[in-house]
Enzyme design. Sequence first.
Site, mmCIF file in Angstrom:
data_model
loop_
_atom_site.group_PDB
_atom_site.id
_atom_site.type_symbol
_atom_site.label_atom_id
_atom_site.label_comp_id
_atom_site.label_asym_id
_atom_site.label_seq_id
_atom_site.Cartn_x
_atom_site.Cartn_y
_atom_site.Cartn_z
ATOM 1 N N ARG B 15 0.829 -1.222 0.000
ATOM 2 C CA ARG B 15 0.000 0.000 0.000
ATOM 3 C C ARG B 15 0.860 1.268 0.000
ATOM 4 O O ARG B 15 0.434 2.307 -0.486
ATOM 5 C CB ARG B 15 -0.979 0.003 1.168
ATOM 6 C CG ARG B 15 -0.332 -0.066 2.527
ATOM 7 C CD ARG B 15 -1.367 0.027 3.631
ATOM 8 N NE ARG B 15 -0.843 -0.430 4.905
ATOM 9 C CZ ARG B 15 -1.266 -0.006 6.078
ATOM 10 N NH1 ARG B 15 -2.229 0.878 6.152
ATOM 11 N NH2 ARG B 15 -0.753 -0.475 7.186
ATOM 12 N N SER B 42 -5.323 4.806 5.876
ATOM 13 C CA SER B 42 -4.965 3.393 5.734
ATOM 14 C C SER B 42 -4.479 3.049 4.330
ATOM 15 O O SER B 42 -3.555 2.270 4.166
ATOM 16 C CB SER B 42 -6.177 2.508 6.051
ATOM 17 O OG SER B 42 -6.569 2.688 7.388
ATOM 18 N N GLU B 63 -18.872 3.408 -0.509
ATOM 19 C CA GLU B 63 -18.039 2.863 -1.584
ATOM 20 C C GLU B 63 -18.768 2.801 -2.913
ATOM 21 O O GLU B 63 -18.176 3.039 -3.973
ATOM 22 C CB GLU B 63 -17.529 1.464 -1.204
ATOM 23 C CG GLU B 63 -16.626 1.431 0.023
ATOM 24 C CD GLU B 63 -17.393 1.493 1.347
ATOM 25 O OE1 GLU B 63 -18.630 1.359 1.335
ATOM 26 O OE2 GLU B 63 -16.742 1.686 2.397
ATOM 27 N N PHE B 88 -14.551 -3.948 0.481
ATOM 28 C CA PHE B 88 -15.649 -3.027 0.157
ATOM 29 C C PHE B 88 -15.589 -2.544 -1.297
ATOM 30 O O PHE B 88 -16.620 -2.337 -1.926
ATOM 31 C CB PHE B 88 -15.637 -1.861 1.144
ATOM 32 C CG PHE B 88 -15.457 -2.330 2.566
ATOM 33 C CD1 PHE B 88 -16.312 -3.293 3.098
ATOM 34 C CD2 PHE B 88 -14.410 -1.880 3.348
ATOM 35 C CE1 PHE B 88 -16.136 -3.782 4.381
ATOM 36 C CE2 PHE B 88 -14.228 -2.359 4.643
ATOM 37 C CZ PHE B 88 -15.091 -3.313 5.159
ATOM 38 N N HIS B 114 -5.484 -3.696 2.035
ATOM 39 C CA HIS B 114 -6.016 -4.626 3.021
ATOM 40 C C HIS B 114 -6.670 -5.849 2.386
ATOM 41 O O HIS B 114 -7.704 -6.331 2.838
ATOM 42 C CB HIS B 114 -6.998 -3.916 3.967
ATOM 43 C CG HIS B 114 -6.339 -2.862 4.800
ATOM 44 N ND1 HIS B 114 -5.658 -1.813 4.263
ATOM 45 C CD2 HIS B 114 -6.233 -2.715 6.141
ATOM 46 C CE1 HIS B 114 -5.176 -1.049 5.226
ATOM 47 N NE2 HIS B 114 -5.493 -1.578 6.374
ATOM 48 N N ASP B 122 -8.370 -7.552 12.380
ATOM 49 C CA ASP B 122 -9.727 -7.065 12.078
ATOM 50 C C ASP B 122 -10.690 -8.222 11.784
ATOM 51 O O ASP B 122 -11.902 -8.069 11.896
ATOM 52 C CB ASP B 122 -9.703 -6.101 10.890
ATOM 53 C CG ASP B 122 -9.400 -4.680 11.331
ATOM 54 O OD1 ASP B 122 -9.390 -4.432 12.559
ATOM 55 O OD2 ASP B 122 -9.159 -3.828 10.457
ATOM 56 N N ARG B 172 -1.920 -4.825 3.474
ATOM 57 C CA ARG B 172 -1.713 -3.973 4.620
ATOM 58 C C ARG B 172 -0.354 -4.229 5.282
ATOM 59 O O ARG B 172 0.350 -3.302 5.652
ATOM 60 C CB ARG B 172 -2.815 -4.225 5.653
ATOM 61 C CG ARG B 172 -2.602 -3.528 6.957
ATOM 62 C CD ARG B 172 -3.670 -3.900 7.981
ATOM 63 N NE ARG B 172 -3.372 -3.259 9.258
ATOM 64 C CZ ARG B 172 -2.579 -3.780 10.183
ATOM 65 N NH1 ARG B 172 -2.007 -4.948 9.972
ATOM 66 N NH2 ARG B 172 -2.337 -3.136 11.308
#
Lengths: 276, 319
Positions: B15, B42, B63, B88, B114, B122, B172
């Site tokens: 990322r 993020s 989104e 998402f 992610h 998570d 991530r």
Amino acid sequence: MLKTTLKNKLQQKANLIRQDVIKMTGEAGSGHPGGSLSAADIITVLYFHHMNHKPKDPKWEGRDRFVLSKGHACPALYAALAECGYFDRKELINLRKMGSILQGHPDSRRTPGVEISTGSLGLGLPAAAGMALAGKIDKASHKVYTLIGDGESQEGIVWEGAMFAAHHKLDNMVAFLDNNGLQIDGLVNEIVKIEPIAEKWQAFGWETFEIDGHDIDDIVRSLEKADAVKGKPAMIIAKTIKGKGVSFMENEVDWHGVAPNLKQVRQALKELENNN
Amino acid sequence: MSKEAEKQMTYHATRQGYGEALLELGAENPNVVVLDADLAKSTTSIAFKKHFPKRFFDCGIAEQGMMGVAAGLAASGKVCFTGSFAMFATGRAFEPVRNTIAYGNLNVNLCPTHAGITVGADGSSHQALEDITLMRAIPGMKVVVPADYIEAKRAVKAAAKIKGPVYIRLGRAPTPDINDAETYKFELGKARVLREGRDVSIVAVGLMVYEALQAAEALAKEGIEAEVINLITVKPLDKDTVLKSAKKTGRVVTAEWHTLIGGVGSAVSEFLSQNQPCPLAMVGIEGRFGQSGSPDELLKHYGLTAKAIKQKAKKLVSS
């Protein structure tokens, strides 16, 4: 008040579009006449009076944009585009046929004048907001218009787009709500009601206008007012009649997505011609 | 790899490559516009926001709306990059992505972060394990899975010049830098053979590429020469490289940190089964949801390791 000659001209265009909608869906044997007829007057005023566009140069940068978010009303849009000269009127008869430039729902890759592909409900409003945002970034002066359905307003993405447009003060964007009160399964009010409509849009940060969506004067004036709104997008809530102009289709929920047969086509055209 | 070499290894999350590439793109191309859905910190697009605030739009936690807005921007000539979590961007927003962006072949690039099981603590709701499957199925969608930060950065930069939508799967957790920033060149649809071998081909993507290299090293100690291919682009598939390698070794192991249903293993199998049928084994997640845990724990638990690759390769070679 509009000059009588102009008003007559626009009413005739709207009538022609309605006749085309009947012929096209009749020939196709499927399609959505009810919602096309309810939107016909709004589409007529946009394409034959209000919008700045060049049918012979569909990608002209300075053009006003129109996004038909309730894409199933595309027979009315196609009829208007053809009448403006975006493509040959002969194409209209090919609606929904294999290989046609006129798909069952608007397809920007096939149809000159269609700005963005729609049909899956709700997607047009945020896309129109994206176009309006691009206009703001580029400091362009054109406007972006969109037309959504009342049933379509049940889609969550509509409200995502509504919030976004208001947050970014997209006053170069004007939406219409074709408030014909019906959706496939019945009355909007009985399925999942969207009222109070004006208050909802106001609460989302939009300026609202309420008009008769079949009154040419009303549509023209509301567009002038909506264009003049500063600092926020505008929603013109247009009370309309599903199937408007064809007696046996008016306010009949079953004419949402059913095409008229030959006999019904003849009767509908006779009524429309008499109205002309 | 020796302990010494491992110590010298540098790590970055893919990322980070996204954020850095956006900064360069912002300076190079005034048409580049970046959107995010309340995850700019993020996804690392926050840096672009800082430098180019007039071309950055946070769409909030919406989104689908973001994809719709991006479509409108792209239809007006902008080159869009959209950030979110892979879950998402591809799950929640699948339909706007398919029907507005991809159907219109619009220049909207999806670079969600992610992705995969390594989201970690998570848990399942945030671990996209089906995103490659979903994006690969859409006509015209290009799918890129960078193996490290350098590859990610170059892929994002390249996407700005590729017509139509590109999906770039980013992670991530920090992973080893395996490419040389000096010499690396990204080319859509081109895989890279990182190690040559004659006994078995390992076709891997993303963080599994490093695991594949480790597996190859362990296999070499047992006299098995594995060829390691960093696939990079899942779609369009580099058919030449995959075919050539499969012809040479006659055995293929695929490796991904994603479900085995419709992912990289499927893409390679679909092609090879029709063009160069050969024994093939897949390393990936076997149709399960993820759970909370540290990335390392999860990779081990779901069998996404060099050890698993080695075992499957050995089994193929010995059968």
